[in-house]
Enzyme design. Structure first.
Site: not given
Lengths: 365, 365, 365, 365
Positions: B156, B256
């Site tokens: 990710c 993120h």
């Protein structure tokens, strides 16, 4: 107990001021006597003038002090004045105090960049206090009145950054390049209003106004040498050290986490084990001087791979110790590591109190 | 509407599996027919087998599907199989599926490092899918059965990192050095149990097991060239690119944040404005191919100095767009900037679906 | 599409105003044309005047609208005006608008307690709009100009509370006693500055100024009957219903959770199953009228024992549906249950838009 | 210092066990000598066997203790054994210890409902310890060996609830009806894994398994009278008191907030001022006995309308004091108020230590 020195706090009702008051409560060296705030608060009892927001209760000894105006006259009996004033107000007030012969330790940024004002992280560069020590000695020798002075506390995130750098530079020589990405607590933003809840809940704010510039600049002053005549500090040049900071605000109450990388000038670089040992062995001068608040262990080198963490490690040595973990080689520079420091203790009011303890230990105040 | 392709999901009851199911609901290209999970769930209706934890409701079309075992036999009619299996289980199952001639797009890490397995961020390096395209074409030309294959979704945090790199490398040539410090959301850790609440409330965890190594390694594969015969990807060497990652977990649900710095090999470096314009102008191939989920704007360049923020920007282009802000010169490398990507969309299941859309658009499945 | 009605928003740059603008974007019944804000913003493009803080992007259609002053003159072409003004400003402005013959739906509290002003939760008591319907019809019959009016949206936490009460009272008769303890989201406090981050992180604030009184009073008006001549609403008396509220702020972005208990006047009380079924069967009038935003399922009765949860359930029916869970017998009153409602949708701007849709469907505007 | 009593901790590596160890460090009455845990840990040094997760550092004195099995044999020299065992294991182990003549203070729920086992909140009902006092005296009089016994600590949320009730009942007579809605911290859920982060971030969980029943039942035992022969506690009947609890988990690390309402049996009810004064005047017996950990101020009555708050008030009297605020009349029952207690101190391990201090002060151990 010998006679304690008289202390005052400027900006006493604010976030930093409240911290000063907590730290000065039952202090062996200082006796808190004067609290200054805005005209709106002056004349009231401290307990009535203040929206107390600390997790520790207001010291009983502070409750009934009548708040003063922030005038040199009101603080004239103080051996030391701690300033928690906002930068918007600190400029002329601190100047007035200095001119009136008072000793000021300030958390405001206003005078940090004056070469003759020491910018001090007390566990890192107390030797910069020789500027004021020299001035005081000289006046004494000349039979003049003790001169006033200002000592500045560094920016909160700078304090954490430079703490492990000092012993490394002392041992391995100058740092060539340094990067830091910070994950900063919200308490540093004060509380009127500070960081809005809706901005920080389930969020990161990748920007703190002025912070990156402060970190990059202040590091060069704090690590810089004293001029030969001890009249001022010489800033490190970009040739001497390159510093890059990226600052973020995260949902943490207290404790700044910093992911740093660095490269030494000297080749070959030391080993990871050398770096760890050097940090572990470091004992700050304030501790050697026997200062009350000085951390027994200046740098805590943590070996667990998921440490330091703000909630678990911020209170080491009452917030005066700095924790460093995950020291490892860096594929780009030499080393990377994670540094955690308590932003309102070693990063603000606590540093102020420890600076004053050093001044007292050295008879400068 | 033309006949939709039949899709299956492995690990359907888990965090990634649930995301696949949401993204495949009412999908114009795929019809979700087979859901595989552990023996404990097999035989039950999906709605009964699953502790659904998404903020969107479970698609009605999935509720009554009877959960299968994760056997190639159960998925034999699938044109495409999405794997949300844990790494602990993915190895032999995905291998069995590939050997059975099935097309697998996997979120697991198990096969990412096989040179002949494409490791794809669909808005970045869809050209690596030529490995499977070539193999399929060859089999077809030879009159053989369509070969099975695995395509891996990247980690990710790698996805967010490489998104802005691709257009920059295309325009300004190779990157010499690259550092990233991440502030990662907790949803990426799944929910059995994922990150404990007591560990992340008022805290930062400066460590995510294996993550830094993944980011450093995967970047070199994703930005690496295809071998001339299109049989595999050639990893960039440390001489070609140096990558350093520091990974942190923060109290964010999705999204993120990464603070990155980079240095180009070519001198002089481009200007900040050139970098911004290049990112703004980038249109990913998936969008040109008309893929349903492809972002209209691949990279959102944000000019406000306090953006991107996870809560405000993670859903741009339904989580398939990546946001970049604070692009500025870096005193140590050339540039620094903040990148935000949705870790469960472009960083996981969403990438898987978009990869499959590309495979369909190119008639590879 | 028939001609859409012209809509304006007062307090357009604020938190509630931004929500109105999002909800009115691409609305089938309303066309947003006028945006009013303070003199500081007036004359600027909306995009330049506004610190946009929504998780959805600013509608492109709003960006270039030139912000007006909040004068009736500027809004004179509006069929409907939505007011997101702060209570400090709403009083005289909304009065001026009403006197100028404009139809105002207001989120401010200023006129909620006027008996002739309907206080409406659109999924609960749209029949209170008959006050304005009657007035408008009468003026029409008398050949007079359409009269201006104000309709008030209830307090956010009141909306969630009364939603399940309405069908229960309709079916089982009056409620004798009612208690609610709320766990309220911070978005309701706006963002200038709203709830400070340091106050809500790792914390609960057991007080929201004025909120408990609002909940206790408004419930009595919303559940009260219309006077026979439809000129005003009759408040329920303390003999008719006793209401007690305890309000808390918690670290949730959107979605108010309320733990309620209630006792019916009639004996014996219904069964838990009767209560559940009655809530499940309830279809609000707005849905029957075909209003665009009306929830398909007004009350979602959840059977899982750990639901409703704000993060998972606040967006049911786009935030217009209310979720009720844990319906069970109460050892003190008759029943206890947990109610979750989206405070900025059904608890504020969303209710305003749905009220206006009802007004339009009934040809009152 | 007189000879300290020897103490052991069962479940020493867990969340509650770690708390016991912290509280027993440098304790004037107890010397911690034995630490018991599962076979997996037995034989290791405590520092090696434990994933320490407290915000205070592990006491140096505990680090090198070799972890034992949880057998009565291993604890046979202990004057007092503190049990932090999970309910899954506590049953047979605590029974074995009691049968072996050991004195056990347990945080587990297993024996709370045995009539002859005191269920004690030490600042509330230490008189229930007369059950064991009587048994010990009797054995002594008969020349028999000291009998083993178990004393149970109450559920964490029960402790906060009953703290202000005791002085009120003592002064104003029995309570007729009592409702409480809790906002509970996550530390109470332990950490393996406890509450998952993704479940509590930006969320409320309106359910804690078994908690409401515990609160409703335990209140009736703690406020119940001793039987005349002091052999057991008589539970209050539903006719004597009706209790209703609604329990929620919120994003708070430590400190349970409870919004309570109550109605006295006697008419007229006391005034708000009477209630406040009664709470302020309450001094718990443990303090009168001079117990080391007893709070100087048992109940802190806070007058600021936004207090108590977990972050600011949980540590009053080192977590042994309970804070009560917002005491006001209730339109449904007589009074409502907000109670805050530290769930791991007065709500768990801390209560255990204070119970043992009372046992020691009364020479029961």
């Amino acid at each position: 107990m010998t006679q304690r020195k008289i202390a005052g706090v400027l900006g006493a009702t604010g976030s930093v001021g409240q911290r000063f008051i907590l730290l000065l409560s039952n202090h062996p060296t200082f006796e808190l006597k004067v609290l200054g705030a805005s005209s709106r608060s002056a004349g009231k009892k401290y307990v009535d003038a203040t929206n107390w927001k600390q997790t520790d209760l207001m010291p009983v000894s502070a409750e009934n002090i009548i708040v003063s105006e922030c005038s040199a006259e009101a603080f004239k009996d103080c051996d030391i004045v701690f300033s928690g004033l906002d930068a918007d107000y600190a400029g002329p007030i601190e100047k007035e105090f200095r001119e009136a012969g008072l000793a000021v330790v300030s958390n405001a940024k206003n005078y940090r960049r004056e070469p003759e004002v020491p910018l001090v992280v007390p566990i890192v560069n107390p030797e910069h206090l020789e500027i004021v020590e020299t001035a005081v000695s000289k006046a004494k020798a000349e039979g003049k009145a003790k001169p006033g002075f200002i000592v500045c506390i560094s920016n909160c995130s700078t304090a954490g950054l430079v703490a492990p750098l000092k012993p490394l530079v002392d041992k391995f020589g100058p740092i060539d390049m340094l990067t830091t990405t910070t994950l900063q607590a919200i308490s540093g933003a004060g509380f009127s209003p500070g960081v809005p809840g809706i901005d920080i809940l389930d969020n990161v704010i990748p920007y703190i106004g002025g912070e990156e510039d402060k970190m990059e600049w202040e590091t060069k002053k704090i690590l810089g040498p004293l001029a030969e005549d001890k009249s001022h500090v010489q800033l490190l040049t970009p040739d001497e050290i390159k510093v890059s900071a990226q600052c973020n605000r995260v949902a943490v109450s207290d404790g700044h986490t910093e992911c740093i990388s660095l490269r030494f000038k000297n080749r070959p670089a030391p080993s990871v084990e050398d770096v760890k040992q050097t940090l572990r062995d470091y004992v700050c001068d304030a501790y050697k001087l026997g200062c009350h608040s000085a951390p027994k262990q200046t740098i805590h080198v943590l070996d667990q791979n998921d440490r330091p963490q703000p909630r678990l490690d911020r209170n080491r040595d009452a917030g005066y110790g700095v924790s460093v973990g995950r020291i490892r080689e860096d594929p780009v520079l030499d080393f990377k590591m994670v540094v955690l420091s308590h932003n309102t203790i070693i990063g603000a009011a606590g540093s102020g109190v420890l600076i004053a303890e050093i001044l007292a230990a050295k008879n400068i105040i």
